[in-house]
Design a protein around this motif. Structure first.
Motif, PDB file in Angstrom:
ATOM      1  N   THR A  67       0.871  -1.364   0.018  1.00 56.90           N
ATOM      2  CA  THR A  67       0.029  -0.055   0.186  1.00 56.90           C
ATOM      3  C   THR A  67       1.054   1.202   0.127  1.00 56.90           C
ATOM      4  N   ARG A  68       2.105   1.108   0.617  1.00 53.70           N
ATOM      5  CA  ARG A  68       2.944   2.194   0.361  1.00 53.70           C
ATOM      6  C   ARG A  68       3.522   2.818  -0.989  1.00 53.70           C
ATOM      7  N   PHE A  69       3.193   1.899  -1.830  1.00 55.80           N
ATOM      8  CA  PHE A  69       3.999   2.278  -3.260  1.00 55.80           C
ATOM      9  C   PHE A  69       2.808   2.834  -3.848  1.00 55.80           C
ATOM     10  N   GLN A  70       1.634   2.968  -3.593  1.00 54.83           N
ATOM     11  CA  GLN A  70       0.515   3.516  -4.436  1.00 54.83           C
ATOM     12  C   GLN A  70       0.563   5.236  -4.314  1.00 54.83           C
ATOM     13  N   GLY A  71       0.456   5.648  -5.328  1.00 50.03           N
ATOM     14  CA  GLY A  71       0.541   7.247  -5.637  1.00 50.03           C
ATOM     15  C   GLY A  71       1.950   7.773  -5.843  1.00 50.03           C
ATOM     16  N   VAL A  72       2.898   7.162  -5.717  1.00 50.15           N
ATOM     17  CA  VAL A  72       4.336   7.371  -6.045  1.00 50.15           C
ATOM     18  C   VAL A  72       4.553   7.738  -7.400  1.00 50.15           C
ATOM     19  N   ASN A  73       5.010   8.703  -7.998  1.00 52.82           N
ATOM     20  CA  ASN A  73       5.366   9.254  -9.426  1.00 52.82           C
ATOM     21  C   ASN A  73       6.559   9.067  -9.864  1.00 52.82           C
ATOM     22  N   ASN A  74       7.656   8.971  -9.212  1.00 55.36           N
ATOM     23  CA  ASN A  74       9.088   9.010  -9.727  1.00 55.36           C
ATOM     24  C   ASN A  74       9.891   7.981  -8.890  1.00 55.36           C
ATOM     25  N   LEU A  75      10.892   7.479  -9.498  1.00 53.11           N
ATOM     26  CA  LEU A  75      11.690   6.428  -9.076  1.00 53.11           C
ATOM     27  C   LEU A  75      12.470   7.030  -7.760  1.00 53.11           C
ATOM     28  N   GLU A  76      13.045   7.855  -7.674  1.00 56.93           N
ATOM     29  CA  GLU A  76      13.663   8.605  -6.546  1.00 56.93           C
ATOM     30  C   GLU A  76      13.067   8.483  -5.243  1.00 56.93           C
ATOM     31  N   SER A  77      11.900   8.987  -5.324  1.00 53.54           N
ATOM     32  CA  SER A  77      10.730   8.951  -4.025  1.00 53.54           C
ATOM     33  C   SER A  77      10.314   7.507  -3.736  1.00 53.54           C
ATOM     34  N   LEU A  78      10.277   6.802  -4.825  1.00 52.52           N
ATOM     35  CA  LEU A  78       9.886   5.230  -4.532  1.00 52.52           C
ATOM     36  C   LEU A  78      10.945   4.562  -3.863  1.00 52.52           C
ATOM     37  N   ALA A  79      12.223   4.922  -4.662  1.00 53.07           N
ATOM     38  CA  ALA A  79      13.280   4.310  -3.883  1.00 53.07           C
ATOM     39  C   ALA A  79      13.698   4.383  -2.402  1.00 53.07           C
ATOM     40  N   GLN A  80      13.414   5.996  -2.114  1.00 53.36           N
ATOM     41  CA  GLN A  80      13.687   6.279  -0.903  1.00 53.36           C
ATOM     42  C   GLN A  80      12.612   5.833   0.174  1.00 53.36           C
ATOM     43  N   LEU A  81      11.421   5.938  -0.362  1.00 53.69           N
ATOM     44  CA  LEU A  81      10.407   5.531   0.444  1.00 53.69           C
ATOM     45  C   LEU A  81      10.330   3.931   0.766  1.00 53.69           C
ATOM     46  N   PHE A  82      10.935   3.285  -0.193  1.00 56.55           N
ATOM     47  CA  PHE A  82      11.154   1.814   0.236  1.00 56.55           C
ATOM     48  C   PHE A  82      12.219   1.524   1.099  1.00 56.55           C
ATOM     49  N   ILE A  83      13.468   2.037   0.992  1.00 59.02           N
ATOM     50  CA  ILE A  83      14.491   1.805   1.807  1.00 59.02           C
ATOM     51  C   ILE A  83      14.319   2.587   3.100  1.00 59.02           C
ATOM     52  N   THR A  84      13.643   3.746   3.203  1.00 60.84           N
ATOM     53  CA  THR A  84      13.528   4.084   4.383  1.00 60.84           C
ATOM     54  C   THR A  84      12.341   3.155   5.501  1.00 60.84           C
ATOM     55  N   ALA A  85      11.491   2.626   4.583  1.00 58.76           N
ATOM     56  CA  ALA A  85      10.365   1.579   5.481  1.00 58.76           C
ATOM     57  C   ALA A  85      11.174   0.120   5.762  1.00 58.76           C
ATOM     58  N   ILE A  86      11.932  -0.441   4.610  1.00 53.58           N
ATOM     59  CA  ILE A  86      12.178  -1.776   4.805  1.00 53.58           C
ATOM     60  C   ILE A  86      13.237  -1.764   5.986  1.00 53.58           C
TER      61      ILE A  86
END
Length: 891
Positions: free
Chosen positions: A279-298
């Motif tokens: 659910t965290r990946f929904q609404g992300v529009n660019n790769l940098e934001s997605l990668a930062q969101l993922f590594i910060t959460a995981i």
């Protein structure tokens, strides 16, 4: 020392059985002696009375024949006189041999002397008549001398008969007093046995219930507290029996369930976090934001303290992984911003598409820093992120601890979903970039549009191919299911075919064996020796055919996997005794030496299926005797291995000095219907099924059969089975059942009676006289054969050809004493007939013996549930049928 409930019950039951057996044996010995002596005495008395009666008749016939000849001179009277004289002389000699008491001999001697005088007088009279031809003188001599002697024979024989009847009555009185004594003794012993049985039962039940109470109290207490506690308590029972086993099994189950509770919590944690990350990946529009969101959460989710996310760059710099996002990353001389494929651990993980886990990280590898200090991590994990088999990114995590399996599983599942999101986002960003460039370069817009159209067509084609493959897989699955259904149906048809063939073959075979047995017995003595020999040959051929049917069904049963193995302890010396009892007569008949050897270092017993083991040894010994014409056959029971006895196997070697088997034929003989060559079959006979059945049964028992042989010198067949110690290390006594779709007939041995069985010779003939038996069978051959056998016992026989006719006959003859019920009947089968009959007033306790040639698995239980009192499978042995009927008629 382990003292199981089974052992306790066995010892108790053996004690009770010992007392009961002692009572029965005592009563049996007395009754047997009494009956034997009384039967002999009665037979002797009856024989004397019968012959005395014949003497009375012959005395009258002698006188009448002599008178007739003197009056008519007819030669037939002369012939009758001579015949009567000869018969009288023979009878007197036979009676004299039967008389034991001296007073009886004195009374009989007067009768014998009178008859001798009559014979001498008649011969003298006839001689004078033939010499002088003076009929008048002959008649006068007859009236004055010969006739008085003849008239005295009747009273003398009558006097002798009365004396013998008096002796018979005295013997009956003595026998009655002895019977009363035996009955009194049996009653006293029965009361003593009952009291001992009651005492043993009370002591045993007290010992068992006390431990059971401990177990139930723990389980009941846990049921009351289970809502507030997930920890299952332990049971403290130290008895060395099955109750102790239950307590230990419960404790082991508690440990397993407690572990399972932990695993279940970990599984819920995994499922929850995978869903949360998606659910965290929904609404992300660019790769940098997605990668930062993922590594910060995981990173903190898996208890890591350092994380870097690398993305594969495909815009001109192929096979290069660029650092896109990080967690707790510090710029230093150690780390780098990008890797090429195969470069460093990150590049190697991308090249091999595999996860790299390091648990011994060097101190100078990387430092994790905080406001309070810095330290080296304990473990490092580098995991590629893939989409459709291609690596598109790599994540690197470092932790002070170790990455647990559940954490690694979380990373794997999240990375799989992340690969799809990254690929989709990259595609969408490429489309946006193309749209932006299209505003400046219109011509390139058309080219890019064509490329996009081509990509879409490929995607559609891939979707179509995927759908086509899905359909093909569904079609293949349907075909496999159909094949499986056909295979199951074929197995069912095979089972039904074998059962029907059994019925069709055994039904005529039943009447053939009964009638041939009656002829071979030659009870009426109206067959000559050749005819009796022919009847024996027919009966033996029928038995051979029955054995062949049993072998074929047995082989099918093994191949279908429908064998029930009942494991238990089998004494090795009993196996040796069984072999000697079975085959010593065969050895004597063929002039061979036969011996059995049991090694002294063997255990006393073996844990296996006794019936199947005996069948294998019997087959192997039968083969050895069949192919050995001179020399010896030996059964040697020994350890099959020379190593540790606890882990070894026990071998049963059958050694012969027979014809031997060539090496190239030694595997062929274990195939069904195969022997070493055609000449073997022609010379020695046989179907070639024994070894095939034996090797299959050996495999079911966990063993093997090996053969070594030298043509012309002999063979050694060795059955190897696991030893008792090895078997018991796996578990205690159990019943091993192998199920399959096939239900093959259980036709290995004739069913045993539920009531007592005995020899036909020991049956009381008085039980049969006047009894009425109803035969229900649709095969007139069986009705005819069974009727002849029963009528020889002076039984009145009725018959019916189906269930409806049976009910009609019973209404007309409610005094029927017993029913022989066939199962496969037209219109109304035997099951329905018995159920209907049991509901009719007055027939609830009527003995019904079910007879069927289609003996499928559980048929006996089905017959008894339908209302049968007893059960026998066709073809029946006449002696067993008589014993079974006699048992029910005597109740």
């Amino acid at each position: 020392m382990r003292f199981t409930i089974r052992s306790k019950l066995l010892i108790s039951f053996l004690s009770v059985a010992f007392f009961v057996a002692a009572v029965n044996i005592t009563a049996y010995i007395y009754n047997d002696k009494l009956n034997h002596s009384f039967d002999n005495l009665i037979d002797q008395r009856v024989a004397v009375l019968n012959k005395a009666t014949e003497i009375q008749y012959l005395a009258v016939q002698q006188t009448n024949s002599l008178r007739g000849y003197l009056l008519t001179q007819d030669p037939e009277f002369m012939e009758e006189l001579r015949t009567s004289n000869t018969a009288m002389t023979g009878l007197i000699g036979e009676v004299e041999d039967l008389i034991v008491r001296p007073e009886g001999k004195e009374s009989f001697q007067e009768l014998a002397n009178n008859d001798a005088s009559f014979v001498r007088s008649s011969e003298e009279l006839l001689a004078n008549l033939e010499k002088n031809h003076d009929k008048a003188a002959a008649l006068a001599y007859f009236k004055t001398t010969t006739l008085p002697l003849g008239e005295q024979l009747g009273p003398l024989s009558q006097k002798f008969v009365k004396y013998q009847q008096q002796l018979l009555e005295e013997d009956r009185t003595k026998n009655a007093s002895m019977v009363d004594f035996v009955n009194t003794l049996t009653a006293i012993l029965t009361v003593i046995t009952f009291l001992l049985t009651l005492l043993i039962g009370l002591l045993l039940s007290h010992r068992i219930t006390s431990n059971l109470f401990k177990i139930t109290s723990v389980i009941t207490g846990f049921n009351h507290d289970s809502k507030t506690s997930s920890n299952i308590p332990h049971i403290e029972v130290r008895s060395q029996d099955e109750i102790g086993d239950i307590a230990r099994s419960f404790n082991e189950m508690a440990i397993t369930l407690n572990k399972y509770s932990i695993l279940e919590q970990e599984q819920r944690w995994l499922e929850t976090n995978v869903a949360d990350m998606a659910t965290r990946f929904q609404g992300v529009n660019n790769l940098e934001s997605l990668a930062q969101l993922f590594i910060t959460a995981i990173t903190p989710l898996v208890d890591a303290s350092y994380g870097v996310f690398y993305l594969k760059d495909g815009t001109g710099r192929r096979h290069q992984l660029n650092r896109l996002a990080s967690y707790a990353y510090q710029h230093s001389a150690i780390g780098v911003d990008f890797f090429r494929n195969g470069e460093g651990l990150v590049g190697q993980a991308a090249l091999e598409s595999r996860t790299i886990l390091l648990t011994n990280v060097p101190d100078n590898y990387i430092q994790i820093t905080s406001g309070l200090g810095k330290a080296s991590p304990a473990s490092l994990l580098i995991m590629p992120v893939q989409f459709e088999g291609q690596v598109i990114a790599v994540m690197e995590l470092a932790s002070f601890g170790t990455f647990t399996p559940i954490q690694q599983s979380l990373l794997q599942q999240v990375s799989t979903h992340l690969g799809s999101v990254l690929s989709s986002l990259q595609g969408r960003m490429q489309v946006e970039q193309l749209l932006a460039e299209s505003q400046v370069l219109t011509e390139e817009l058309q080219t890019q549009s064509e490329e996009l159209r081509g990509i879409n067509e490929k995607l559609e084609e891939q979707n179509k191919n995927s759908e086509q493959k899905t359909k093909e897989l569904e079609k293949t699955k349907t075909q496999l299911e159909e094949k499986a259904r056909q295979l199951s149906l074929s197995s069912q048809y095979k089972s039904e075919f074998l059962a029907n063939m059994s019925h069709e073959l055994r039904t005529p075979l039943n009447s053939l064996l009964i009638l041939s047995n009656i002829l071979a017995t030659n009870t009426e003595g109206n067959l000559n020796d050749h005819q009796v020999k022919y009847a024996h040959t027919i009966h033996q051929s029928g038995n051979d055919l029955l054995q062949l049917i049993n072998d074929i069904l047995d082989l099918a049963k093994v191949e279908a996997g429908k064998i029930d193995l009942v494991h238990g302890k089998v004494c090795l010396h009993e196996i040796s005794e069984f072999a000697e009892q079975q085959f010593l007569p065969v050895a004597h008949q063929k002039g061979l030496s036969f011996k059995t050897v049991v090694d002294a270092d063997l255990p006393q017993s073996l844990y296996t299926d006794e019936q199947r083991l005996m069948q294998i040894i019997k087959n192997l010994l039968s083969n050895a005797f069949k192919f050995t014409e001179r020399g010896e056959v030996k059964l040697h029971i020994h350890y099959a291995q020379s190593g540790s006895r606890a882990k070894g196997s026990i071998g049963f070697s059958i050694i012969d000095t027979g014809i031997g088997i060539p090496r190239e034929k030694q595997e062929l003989i274990f195939q069904a219907f195969q022997q070493a060559d055609g000449t073997t079959n022609r010379k020695y006979g046989g179907t070639g099924l024994g070894l095939s059945i034996s090797i299959n049964m050996a495999q079911l028992l966990g063993g093997t059969i090996h053969v070594t042989s030298v043509p012309g010198k002999g063979s050694v067949f060795t059955l190897t089975l696991p030893s008792e110690e090895a078997s018991e290390s796996v578990g205690g006594p159990s019943i091993v059942q192998q199920e399959s779709a096939a239900a093959v007939a259980e036709l290995m041995e004739p069913e045993r009676a539920r009531g007592p069985e005995s020899d036909d010779a020991g049956l009381d003939d008085a039980v049969w006289i006047g009894k009425k038996v109803l035969i229900v069978d649709d095969d007139m051959r069986n009705i005819y054969a069974t009727t002849i056998a029963l009528e020889s016992k002076q039984v009145e026989v009725l018959f019916a050809e189906n269930g409806l006719s049976c009910l009609k006959v019973l209404k007309e003859h409610p005094d029927v004493d017993l029913i022989l019920m066939d199962i496969m009947l037209p219109e109304m089968d035997g099951y329905e007939t018995m159920r209907t009959l049991r509901q009719m007033p007055g027939f609830g306790d009527l003995p019904i013996i079910a007879l069927t040639a289609k003996a499928m698995k559980d048929d006996k239980d089905k017959c008894l549930e339908a209302g049968a009192s007893d059960y026998m499978s066709k073809p029946v042995k006449l002696e067993q049928l008589f014993a079974r009927i006699h048992s029910w008629l005597s109740r």
